[in-house]
Design a protein around this motif. Structure first.
Motif, mmCIF file in Angstrom:
data_model
loop_
_atom_site.group_PDB
_atom_site.id
_atom_site.type_symbol
_atom_site.label_atom_id
_atom_site.label_comp_id
_atom_site.label_asym_id
_atom_site.label_seq_id
_atom_site.Cartn_x
_atom_site.Cartn_y
_atom_site.Cartn_z
ATOM 1 N N GLU A 383 27.428 3.815 51.868
ATOM 2 C CA GLU A 383 26.181 4.614 50.986
ATOM 3 C C GLU A 383 27.106 5.561 51.399
ATOM 4 O O GLU A 383 28.058 6.553 52.669
ATOM 5 C CB GLU A 383 25.725 4.286 52.353
ATOM 6 N N LEU A 384 26.726 7.131 50.547
ATOM 7 C CA LEU A 384 26.967 8.461 50.741
ATOM 8 C C LEU A 384 25.834 9.338 51.432
ATOM 9 O O LEU A 384 26.551 10.359 52.095
ATOM 10 C CB LEU A 384 27.664 8.895 49.334
ATOM 11 N N TYR A 385 25.061 9.086 51.090
ATOM 12 C CA TYR A 385 24.024 9.993 51.427
ATOM 13 C C TYR A 385 22.940 9.302 52.657
ATOM 14 O O TYR A 385 22.063 8.474 52.194
ATOM 15 C CB TYR A 385 23.568 11.065 50.666
ATOM 16 N N ASP A 386 21.995 10.570 52.868
ATOM 17 C CA ASP A 386 20.493 9.630 53.258
ATOM 18 C C ASP A 386 19.215 10.507 51.926
ATOM 19 O O ASP A 386 19.288 9.825 51.353
ATOM 20 C CB ASP A 386 20.364 10.334 54.346
ATOM 21 N N LYS A 387 19.050 11.674 52.390
ATOM 22 C CA LYS A 387 18.698 12.004 50.858
ATOM 23 C C LYS A 387 18.901 13.596 50.029
ATOM 24 O O LYS A 387 20.139 14.349 50.763
ATOM 25 C CB LYS A 387 17.203 12.918 52.162
ATOM 26 N N TRP A 388 18.673 13.425 48.774
ATOM 27 C CA TRP A 388 19.312 14.531 48.373
ATOM 28 C C TRP A 388 18.593 16.037 48.481
ATOM 29 O O TRP A 388 18.082 16.165 47.424
ATOM 30 C CB TRP A 388 19.465 13.746 46.391
ATOM 31 N N ASP A 390 18.689 20.103 50.044
ATOM 32 C CA ASP A 390 18.989 20.900 51.257
ATOM 33 C C ASP A 390 19.003 20.531 53.077
ATOM 34 O O ASP A 390 20.049 21.681 53.492
ATOM 35 C CB ASP A 390 19.060 22.830 51.243
ATOM 36 N N GLN A 391 18.088 19.678 52.561
ATOM 37 C CA GLN A 391 17.977 19.350 54.472
ATOM 38 C C GLN A 391 19.415 18.807 55.104
ATOM 39 O O GLN A 391 19.363 19.299 56.309
ATOM 40 C CB GLN A 391 17.032 18.925 54.627
ATOM 41 N N TYR A 392 20.014 17.535 54.831
ATOM 42 C CA TYR A 392 20.351 16.815 55.391
ATOM 43 C C TYR A 392 21.724 16.412 54.297
ATOM 44 O O TYR A 392 22.066 16.304 54.678
ATOM 45 C CB TYR A 392 19.883 15.398 54.672
ATOM 46 N N VAL A 393 21.665 17.398 53.247
ATOM 47 C CA VAL A 393 23.284 17.753 53.094
ATOM 48 C C VAL A 393 23.422 19.756 52.525
ATOM 49 O O VAL A 393 22.630 19.869 51.930
ATOM 50 C CB VAL A 393 23.568 17.555 51.259
ATOM 51 N N GLY A 394 24.210 19.939 53.737
ATOM 52 C CA GLY A 394 24.735 21.240 53.797
ATOM 53 C C GLY A 394 23.900 22.513 54.832
ATOM 54 O O GLY A 394 24.358 23.171 54.793
ATOM 55 N N ALA A 395 22.689 21.540 55.359
ATOM 56 C CA ALA A 395 22.678 21.959 57.340
ATOM 57 C C ALA A 395 21.775 23.869 56.372
ATOM 58 O O ALA A 395 22.605 23.913 57.548
ATOM 59 C CB ALA A 395 23.274 22.060 57.970
ATOM 60 N N GLY A 396 21.700 24.049 55.837
ATOM 61 C CA GLY A 396 20.799 24.674 55.531
ATOM 62 C C GLY A 396 22.025 26.537 55.217
ATOM 63 O O GLY A 396 21.147 27.843 55.137
ATOM 64 N N ARG A 397 23.571 26.381 54.839
ATOM 65 C CA ARG A 397 24.068 26.969 54.890
ATOM 66 C C ARG A 397 24.706 26.792 53.369
ATOM 67 O O ARG A 397 25.851 27.875 52.733
ATOM 68 C CB ARG A 397 24.903 27.334 56.107
ATOM 69 N N ALA A 398 24.466 25.448 52.385
ATOM 70 C CA ALA A 398 25.306 25.558 51.419
ATOM 71 C C ALA A 398 24.120 25.037 50.636
ATOM 72 O O ALA A 398 23.054 23.806 51.689
ATOM 73 C CB ALA A 398 25.998 24.315 51.743
ATOM 74 N N ALA A 423 29.858 -2.581 46.600
ATOM 75 C CA ALA A 423 29.404 -1.491 46.329
ATOM 76 C C ALA A 423 29.291 -0.357 47.104
ATOM 77 O O ALA A 423 29.291 -0.001 47.390
ATOM 78 C CB ALA A 423 27.835 -2.575 46.202
ATOM 79 N N TRP A 424 28.463 0.240 45.436
ATOM 80 C CA TRP A 424 28.276 2.075 46.400
ATOM 81 C C TRP A 424 26.470 1.812 46.031
ATOM 82 O O TRP A 424 26.248 1.930 45.733
ATOM 83 C CB TRP A 424 28.647 2.992 45.211
ATOM 84 N N SER A 425 26.215 2.578 47.473
ATOM 85 C CA SER A 425 25.149 3.139 47.076
ATOM 86 C C SER A 425 24.608 4.842 47.781
ATOM 87 O O SER A 425 25.982 5.736 48.564
ATOM 88 C CB SER A 425 24.319 2.262 48.869
ATOM 89 N N LEU A 426 24.285 5.348 47.247
ATOM 90 C CA LEU A 426 24.042 6.514 46.643
ATOM 91 C C LEU A 426 22.876 7.318 47.687
ATOM 92 O O LEU A 426 22.984 8.773 47.747
ATOM 93 C CB LEU A 426 23.922 7.128 45.728
ATOM 94 N N GLY A 427 22.519 7.166 48.318
ATOM 95 C CA GLY A 427 21.371 7.665 49.124
ATOM 96 C C GLY A 427 20.895 5.816 49.985
ATOM 97 O O GLY A 427 20.385 5.623 49.961
ATOM 98 N N ASN A 428 18.985 7.000 50.547
ATOM 99 C CA ASN A 428 18.144 6.071 51.752
ATOM 100 C C ASN A 428 16.800 6.293 51.843
ATOM 101 O O ASN A 428 16.450 7.578 51.097
ATOM 102 C CB ASN A 428 18.805 5.473 52.628
ATOM 103 N N GLU A 429 15.660 5.632 51.450
ATOM 104 C CA GLU A 429 14.415 6.147 51.082
ATOM 105 C C GLU A 429 13.762 7.110 50.493
ATOM 106 O O GLU A 429 13.573 7.789 50.896
ATOM 107 C CB GLU A 429 13.657 5.737 52.784
#
Length: 805
Positions: A383-388, A390-398, A423-429
């Motif tokens: 699995e790659l991410y939780d949510k898609w 800016d909050q969970y990917v980029g930490a506010g600076r990207a 298998a690949w999973s791209l995100g969660n909930e």
């Protein structure tokens, strides 16, 4: 198939290696400082800093921080409200940290291509070389490289500075750890002819054919590139060796993928859960004069993976049911540090209880984790991410929209050769947050990401973990938008919708991507196991972060505690995960809790399995068994025989006894099938604790990797137990155990199963909990004995000598 004679093969590998790839580990010799420092900080300014080796999680070393009066003590609104700013992330202050390393680049490497490689930095980071920013990461779970060819000072000392930031408390919903938590290295290659990052793409077809392509950077005018391919079987025998001259086109900035003809393997040894056979593929890149320019080696498994509607998962054409867990990436007392031995310890534990599957949640794990899954036959949903967002990917600076393309490429190309990845999973909930790009509940974003994935790997299916099952909790009866476009349908907790959705949409295939431990058993037996892929129990191992309330430092609803000891419910899981192994296990219920988490009941009964209690106390006892019936005895007196209710998913494999009167002595459960005794479990009243015992839980280890040995990353897990005069563990023994180590080792961490403890982990002592504590040693490759002494007031000391070979 062309085979090279042994003498010629030996001669080829005896060629001068001066032009070959040189990997230099940078895991040792770092200096660490808590806080930000000037980017021009030199090694001479770090004399009073902490000396550390990588992997290293600096947050786990920091004090626990109790919630303030105006803060929530639980995780009920983590990620949304600053009032629970610390509960989600393990009650640690999220201070920045700085690492400095002095590295002397060999003078003879001048003229080579030099690449600095970080497998991950938590949580976000900037990297400086000799005072100049050269790169960084805005999502610490994926690795990256920096070309430093023209930035190094050859023959001189260079200063590498890494500044780590932890973002805001809301930027993660769990304990992430902090710092250089994965390996660091520098690689030198030929500048004109070399492999690109994660260059090999190796697939297998028809369970015999191996297909290899390599991404090569060639800056010469040559029209052909020579690739030498060698394949060895699991026993180390060479089964293929040949050189291929592959035509190439003009120079490409991003390299060129060169394919060799398909290779047939005679009498292949297939990879599966029971027989994780691994072949080794080595690809050498040769110059025109036949000398080595570069080399890459990968282990592969020859196997097929199919996900089929109405059948579920097929490995090598055979139905396999996923029986596993979904957890975060941390390693208990070690924090987020990605030690291969700590990972293997967990994998061997879960496999012993019948698990064959892990879902990474909700980010890529270290590559060493996948290596261990390959070796132990564990099926992995990556699995790659939780949510898609800016909050969970980029930490506010990207911004997420600017990052995901590079993340997908790194994620897929790093992991695609691992046979464990099914298998690949791209995100969660995701559907609970419609703040994703394109405002269509993730459909367009999923299509974009899955298209890019198929550019780098077209052999695996793609999904996302969904909860709730529908877009709107109140009104929608159909599956959510993402369920209609993913390759298979991954529902967190909502297995009860599999039959109805499958009837309406027969092209769907279902996977219980998270299952509640609270509803364990029911969510297994009531699931249509013939048609679905299986399940992953959420939080089966206790972990830091996502606390349900201070003083608990994290999740404690698992079937294994944070020090990797099984709770009684682990044996319940084993009873149906390993149905062919007769078993019975006694569990005494001491408390009952009911907690809701994201609309799901996750509270778990507090149980223990000892027989040291108060005479006359009335006990509620559950016997976990896969036998037909159980008879319960207390000091030889029978409490009768009770049948296993095989028809009720809620009660199956758990037989309950109320108001059993406790008496000192013993309690024994005798399990029978077809009238014959097939299993027994006896709990005895112990005497007073009189001494300590040290158990080496790695005593059966046969080998260690050369890399771990060289980096001093060999871990030994020592369980310190308080025992009575008969050598029986005393569950109510208390006391502070102190560990002293002499020889080629140091204490990496101390722990026990008490997740409410305020004790720190990176110390030399720990309180007993349920009669034991855990000491984890870290050692290197030097030979010689390691002597460990454990002491505790009022108990006879224990000593253990470990031979370091």
């Amino acid at each position: 198939m062309k085979r090279i004679p042994l003498f010629l093969l030996s001669a080829m590998f005896a060629m001068p290696m001066m032009a070959q790839r040189t990997d230099v580990s940078l895991n040792r010799g770092w200096k660490f400082h808590l806080g930000m420092v000037p980017t021009t900080t030199s090694v001479s300014q770090t004399n009073d800093w902490q000396s550390v080796n990588v992997p290293h999680d600096y947050l786990i070393e920091q004090p626990w921080v109790a919630p303030a009066a105006d803060e929530k003590a639980d995780n009920s609104d983590a990620g949304a409200n600053i009032k629970s700013r610390l509960s989600a992330r393990g009650f640690k202050e999220l201070d920045p940290g700085a690492y400095v390393l002095s590295y002397k680049a060999p003078a003879e490497m001048k003229g080579k291509r030099a690449v600095l490689d970080f497998q991950g930095i938590m949580y976000v980071a900037d990297v400086y070389l000799n005072g100049q920013r050269i790169g960084g990461t805005d999502y610490g779970y994926v690795g990256f490289e920096i070309d430093v060819t023209n930035k190094l000072k050859y023959g001189e000392e260079n200063t590498i500075l890494v500044q780590c930031l932890q973002g805001a408390p809301k930027d993660s919903r769990w304990y992430t750890g902090g710092g250089l938590f994965r390996d660091v290295k520098i690689t030198y290659t030929d500048p004109s002819l070399h492999f690109k990052r994660h260059p090999l793409y190796i697939t297998t077809t028809d369970n015999k054919q191996v297909n290899i392509s390599a991404n090569v950077q060639c800056n010469t005018k040559d029209t052909e590139v020579a690739l030498q391919v060698t394949i060895t079987d699991p026993q180390g025998n060479t089964v293929y060796a040949d050189k291929h001259n592959v035509k190439r086109n003009r120079n490409y900035k991003y390299g060129q993928e060169l394919k060799v003809p398909a290779i047939d393997i005679a009498n292949p040894q297939l990879w599966d859960c029971e027989n994780p056979n691994l072949y080794t593929v080595r690809v050498d890149l040769l110059k025109k004069d036949g000398t080595f320019a570069d080399t890459e080696t990968k282990r592969i498994g020859i196997r097929t993976v199919e996900i089929v509607p109405g059948k579920g998962l097929l490995i090598n054409g055979k139905k396999v049911l996923l029986k596993g867990y979904a957890n975060h990436h941390t390693n208990g007392a070690l924090g987020a540090s990605a030690y291969p031995d700590a990972i293997e310890k967990r994998i061997k534990l879960i496999k012993a209880f019948g698990m064959n599957h892990i879902r990474s949640s909700h980010n890529p794990y270290s590559e060493s984790f996948l290596d261990k899954c390959d070796e132990n036959g564990i099926l992995f949903v990556d699995e790659l991410y939780d949510k898609w967002n800016d909050q969970y990917v980029g930490a506010g600076r990207a911004h997420f929209k600017d990052l995901w393309q590079d993340h997908v490429q790194e994620f897929i190309t790093r992991d695609r050769n691992h046979p464990c990845v099914i298998a690949w999973s791209l995100g969660n909930e995701l559907q609970s947050y419609n703040d994703m790009p394109y405002n269509d509940f993730g459909v367009t974003q999923y299509k974009l990401m899955s298209t890019l994935i198929k550019r780098f790997d077209d052999t695996r299916k793609i999904t996302v973990a969904m909860h709730p099952r529908y877009r709107n909790w109140e009104t929608d009866s159909l599956p959510c938008d993402l369920a209609m476009v993913t390759d298979f349908q991954s529902y967190n907790y909502r297995y009860m919708y599999f039959p109805g959705d499958g009837k309406r949409f027969p092209w769907m295939t279902f996977y219980q991507s998270e299952a509640s431990v609270s509803a364990m058993g029911e969510n297994f037996f009531a699931m249509d196991r013939d048609k679905s892929m299986g399940l992953a129990y959420w939080g089966a191992i206790d972990y830091l972060g996502e606390s349900h309330g201070w003083p608990a430092k994290g999740w404690n609803q698992g079937v294994f505690d944070i020090a990797l000891e099984p709770k009684p419910k682990a044996y319940y899981m084993k009873s149906f995960f390993m149905p062919d192994e007769p078993m019975v296990h006694i569990a005494v219920t001491e408390s009952r809790t009911s907690q809701m988490w994201n609309g799901v009941q996750v509270g778990n009964d507090g149980q223990s399995d000892h027989w040291n209690r108060t005479p006359g106390e009335k006990l509620d006892i559950t016997t976990y068994t896969n036998a037909d019936e159980v008879e319960l005895f207390v000091n030889g007196k029978s409490y009768g025989v009770k049948k296993n209710n095989l028809k009720d998913a809620k009660l199956r494999n758990q037989i309950r006894w109320k108001d059993v009167v406790y008496q000192n002595g013993n309690c024994e459960a005798v399990a029978r099938t077809n009238g014959k005794v097939v299993a027994c479990h006896k709990a005895e009243t112990t005497g007073k604790a009189v001494k300590l015992l040290i158990v080496n839980e790695n005593a059966d280890r046969k080998t260690v990797s050369a890399e771990s040995a060289a980096d001093g990353n060999i871990l030994t897990h020592l369980r310190v137990i308080a025992v009575d005069s008969k050598g029986r563990r005393v569950p109510n023994a208390t006391g502070d155990v102190k560990i002293k180590v002499a020889g080629n080792a140091e204490i990496a961490a101390m722990g026990n199963g008490n997740i409410t403890s305020d004790e720190l982990n990176m110390v030399d002592h720990r309180m007993l909990f349920n009669g034991s504590c855990l000491a984890i040693l870290r050692s290197g490759a030097n030979a010689g004995n390691i002597t460990v002494t454990a002491t505790c007031d009022g108990l006879k000391a224990a000593k253990l000598v470990i031979a370091a070979k």
